[in-house]
Design a protein around this motif. Structure first.
Motif, mmCIF file in Angstrom:
data_model
loop_
_atom_site.group_PDB
_atom_site.id
_atom_site.type_symbol
_atom_site.label_atom_id
_atom_site.label_comp_id
_atom_site.label_asym_id
_atom_site.label_seq_id
_atom_site.Cartn_x
_atom_site.Cartn_y
_atom_site.Cartn_z
ATOM 1 N N LEU A 3 -93.119 -89.462 60.138
ATOM 2 C CA LEU A 3 -92.848 -89.733 61.337
ATOM 3 C C LEU A 3 -91.799 -88.608 61.959
ATOM 4 O O LEU A 3 -91.262 -88.791 62.867
ATOM 5 N N GLY A 4 -92.041 -87.536 61.337
ATOM 6 C CA GLY A 4 -91.204 -86.198 61.902
ATOM 7 C C GLY A 4 -89.825 -86.463 61.489
ATOM 8 O O GLY A 4 -89.347 -87.061 60.907
ATOM 9 N N ASN A 5 -89.145 -85.223 61.833
ATOM 10 C CA ASN A 5 -87.622 -85.064 61.718
ATOM 11 C C ASN A 5 -86.746 -86.057 62.247
ATOM 12 O O ASN A 5 -86.989 -86.759 63.298
ATOM 13 N N LYS A 6 -85.740 -86.298 61.648
ATOM 14 C CA LYS A 6 -84.703 -87.257 62.119
ATOM 15 C C LYS A 6 -85.312 -88.659 62.318
ATOM 16 O O LYS A 6 -84.851 -89.455 63.220
ATOM 17 N N TRP A 7 -86.247 -89.187 61.539
ATOM 18 C CA TRP A 7 -86.967 -90.309 61.944
ATOM 19 C C TRP A 7 -85.788 -91.462 61.709
ATOM 20 O O TRP A 7 -86.133 -92.551 62.300
#
Lengths: 617, 617
Positions: free
Chosen positions: B210-214
């Motif tokens: 879900l990518g960074n800082k999800w």
């Protein structure tokens, strides 16, 4: 006006109570200080036991919960053998919250949800006094009763939709079983509720929702949440209606009170139980206010408890039911009675071998030294004489030896019954709602003072049953002082048939050989009530001396089709000193008649004279 | 041919075994004779404990189950403090089936389903020997891992469908929590699986689905089974794919074996666990055959166990893994290692204060009197010398005093590490399938003889990792004899990145200051294998003396897009005596090259010469 003020004051009192509590904050034991916070879903049992132990060190302990959800599992629950009245004897009972040997304790759940898992007894109060439990909602995630929606019916099958999350089920060898947390249970009975009105479908009740021999169905699963019951059912429920599907044993009460005194229950929602709702036995002075035994609407349920609402077996002192509500129960909302036992053998001049006769009411310490016992002739149901108990000795769970101080009177014989007179309460039931439930509204069998006032009845069977028997259910005893006033009996009453449902108010002791000269019940006054019947029978009374039915208003309802076999507004059998006076009969109420049996017109005063047609058989 | 015969014989043996059992029927203890029948859904724990006690009276006891479903709850489970390797220290552990102090016991579940509830350890084998467990499927109704289907994605949200029966959930303050039987657990990680292939979506892995800082998402509930995660996710999963949603602690193994000997596990499905799958520590001679750690396809699951498959920590003797299968795990299928500890203080000439350095591997009895301990320089990772243990004294769960028979050699200092040489096993892993799992396939860190043969690898990270470190994970030790032969490394290998995934086979000890002249690992032979890479890196090797990569076939797959930062087929770093010979490179395999670092061309023999491009840095 008085009633209105009471209605205003009641919520105020509830609001004010916490303030009163905090005044004694030094005695408050905070559950959170033991590391149990709400909403964790962890098993609360062990920590609450520790917190309860801590309460023993306080003078006026209040066990206080942070508001939220608490979960209770059988793990760590106290397991104890209890013989619970009118409950299936499966032991040990599992007691997650076990209040034993306390003098003075308040449990304030502060509006919390107590969610139980598996078959357990949420609260147990044993050998304690001055106990208050309040502000709690009791429920199960997976209840011990299921429900289904009727999707389709045909000559050969019925299709049901069941939410398999709320009511997990499996089909084994064509039969439907519900499964849950630690149990699997075959479907054995059902009730049909109308989808919109939430009423029990008229003319269903115990006469059968699915017709005769419905148990011969074969179930198959159509999808995750749909099953088909293959069978040529002789009666079919309406499509869209809700079937409440009964399964599981009644093996734990919701709140069990035994050998205790001065118990106060307030502001409690009882959304589900594994048996009777609140069962008190051999206890004294019970005060229940704002007890809501109702379906959990947020979960879309049509049922509430598994069986009865409040059950009082062999209690004494004063019982108060105030501002309570009972809906969606699978048995009577209130039942007050003693337990009759049968004489099996006369062991000596002072000793009898006796037996508990109903398999769900066994094992209790039926009497204590000093108790007064009545000897009941089992055919006439007359109490012949009394005796004082010297000792009680259990032989096993059904049989016991009871010894009396003096010789047992002649004429007391095998098959006669004993009633423990010392354990009979006074009871007041007021400001309460008896909504749609399976069976009847209130069952009363106590010689104490009984007041039933300012209630609303929508029971699907009889609203009030005054019974008494020592031959089948063995639930005594004869009443002596009953006042039923200012109640509203709505038209939903008596829309289905159950046992002992002869009229909206049914006074129906079971007397094998009836004698008009020695009535069983006495002094029953029914006054200033409103009846709204759609059918004939309003009052059925058997073997009563001193029966008054006065100043009541009876107004016809056209909501349902009359079906009751009893076509008499009043049916009196072997009664004496009856007054039916100054009642207002509105609309085209059915019958306007009295049937007299085993008695004459001289036994009754009707005012105005000729306001009712009298038939005598 | 030999392999084919083995395949034919294996099922025959399974069929024949029950006959063998019944020959000793006199020693068979039937669970049903204790009143426990299958499929009742009742808690089996207490009765099985009684039946196990009864086994103690037999010479060759076989605890035998009628085939069916058995349910296990925490209630009545033995609660015991266990410090389990690579497991979160939450105690006590709950042990529904606790095999303690047994010499000779067979548990034959006869193909039954053992369904567990809440966080428990299905089987515990403690201080026992000659134990067999066989023919059982272990699962949970509500597992400790969840999954969701991706319904929709946009720039601002992702919609997920979650079966709330299988994976009950709630949303609190915008965060997603899963709830179950006695727990509530916040979602903390996820893996993306392709719907049809059941593969981990390429290039996801620990680099983020879900990518960074999800974690900054805000969840709202759209319907009973649908939620929306509001956030501008920098990576989005494909619509229709399955997210395996990780939550809960790893706090119980599926089968925990400690201080035991001669343990045989056969024909076991491990569909779910509350932590590592089968964890053996300080145990000897372990024989696992036909262990299936795979998703329960009947329940539509993409995940199997919560973490590792088979974990061996500080074991000795011979370990055999034969005809096993590992798919859908959330961590390595097999991990064989010792536990290095750090020297905190030199207490005397013979005494060291040491510490367990990884918080999930503490509290163990790290050594016994008589054990041989290696002293490892923490920068060079070289074992400087050895000592014999005189005594071991725990100070707390992390610290202990270890005393040696002789004076500790000079040069052994604070921050250096200790390895317990006496607890290092030989291991053979054969005829097994390492399917799609998070992380790697096999992790090996043992000086014993290691054979990895006739297996199939589809691990999404490295297929085999030979690591060793005493600075971060503290999982020792250096290998001395490894044979990897006749395996098939399919193209799914290395499709995602995880820690230590430098190539399909990655030999990657963590050595702070590397010295070519004193290699860490020794004697690794990789021969007669089939590789089917879509990307460059086939073999990465650091600090090995004696490395042979011969007679392997490497055939290019075009199924996936190459993405690995390592663009070398072979990467060698500070190795000695390397042979890369007679390998067959088919198709347009990528790279056909070797990168040499901290070593020269003289350290390697390549045959045929010039079959690979050599780069030296």
């Amino acid at each position: 006006m008085k009633k209105i003020i009471a209605c205003i004051l009641a919520p105020l009192l509830i609001v004010l109570l916490p303030t009163a509590l905090f005044a004694a904050a030094g005695d408050t034991v905070f559950v959170k200080s033991f590391g149990l916070m709400p909403n964790t879903r962890e098993n609360a049992v062990k920590i609450i036991q520790t917190a309860l132990d801590s309460c023993r060190t306080k003078k006026n302990p209040i066990l206080f919960f942070e508001k939220g959800r608490y979960d209770f599992w059988p793990q760590y629950s106290i397991e104890k053998e209890y013989f619970e009245s009118n409950t299936t004897e499966i032991n040990p009972k599992r007691c997650p919250i076990w209040i034993y040997g306390f003098n003075n304790l308040t449990i304030d759940a502060n509006g919390s949800d107590f969610i139980y898992h598996d078959r357990v007894q949420p609260f147990t109060i044993d050998q304690s006094q001055d106990i208050t439990i309040k502000n709690v909602q009791i429920d199960w995630d997976i209840p011990l009763t299921a429900q289904a929606s009727v999707k389709d019916t045909s000559t050969h099958y019925i299709d049901l939709q069941i939410d398999s999350t709320a009511y997990p089920f499996i089909i084994e060898k064509g039969k439907l079983f519900f499964t849950g947390e630690g149990w699997k249970s075959q479907w054995w009975g059902c009730m049909e509720f109308e989808k919109s009105s939430h009423m029990i479908a008229p003319q269903t009740g115990d006469d059968g929702v699915l017709g005769n021999k419905w148990e011969q169905y074969t179930a198959i699963q159509l999808s995750a949440n749909t099953i088909r019951l293959n069978y040529n059912f002789t009666r079919k429920p309406a499509i869209g209606n809700i079937l409440v599907m009964r399964h599981n044993e009644r093996d734990h009460a919701g709140i069990f009170i035994t050998q205790s005194k001065n118990i106060r229950l307030a502001n409690i929602y009882l959304f589900q139980t594994a048996g009777l709702g609140i069962l008190a036995q051999y206890s004294e002075n019970l005060d229940y206010s704002n007890i809501q035994v109702v379906p959990n609407a947020a979960k879309g349920r049509y049922f509430s408890g598994h069986d009865d609402g409040c059950h009082f077996s062999n209690c004494k002192g004063q019982i108060l039911i105030d501002h309570c509500s009972f809906t969606g129960l699978m048995d009577d909302p209130i039942n007050v009675h003693g337990t009759a036992v049968q004489i099996i053998e006369k062991k000596s001049a002072t000793e009898l071998l006796c037996r508990f006769m109903h398999e769900q009411s066994i094992g209790m310490v039926w009497a204590q030294a000093g108790d007064t016992v009545g000897f009941i002739n089992h055919t006439s149901m007359q109490t012949k004489t009394y005796g004082i108990v010297a000792s009680f000795t259990a032989l096993n769970t059904t049989d016991f030896i009871i010894r009396f101080i003096e010789n047992i009177a002649d004429g007391i014989a095998v098959k006669d019954a004993l009633e423990n007179i010392s354990w009979t309460p006074h009871i007041t039931i007021r400001n309460s709602v008896f909504g749609v439930n399976r069976a009847r509204g209130i069952l009363i069998s106590t010689p104490g003072r009984v007041i039933v006032e300012d209630n609303i009845f929508e029971s699907s069977g009889s609203a009030i049953l005054i019974a008494g028997d020592a031959n089948q259910w063995f639930e005594t005893g004869a009443v002596k002082d009953v006042l039923i006033q200012r109640n509203v009996f709505k038209d939903a009453c008596l829309t289905s048939m159950y046992q002992f449902c002869e009229a909206i108010i049914s006074i129906d002791p079971e007397i094998p050989v009836i004698d008009k000269n020695t009535p069983f019940h006495r002094n029953i006054v029914i006054t200033n009530n409103q009846f709204n019947p759609y059918d004939y029978p309003v009052l059925y009374a058997k073997s009563v001396e001193g029966l008054t039915f006065s100043n009541n208003t009876i107004t016809r309802s056209n909501r349902f089709t009359p079906f009751h076999p009893n076509k008499n507004m009043f049916s009196l059998l072997a009664c004496k000193k009856v007054t039916i006076a100054n009642n207002q009969l509105n609309g085209n109420v059915l019958g306007k008649n009295i049937l007299l049996q085993k008695m004459t017109i001289k036994d009754i005063s009707i005012q105005p004279a000729k306001s009712l047609a009298v038939e005598q058989r």
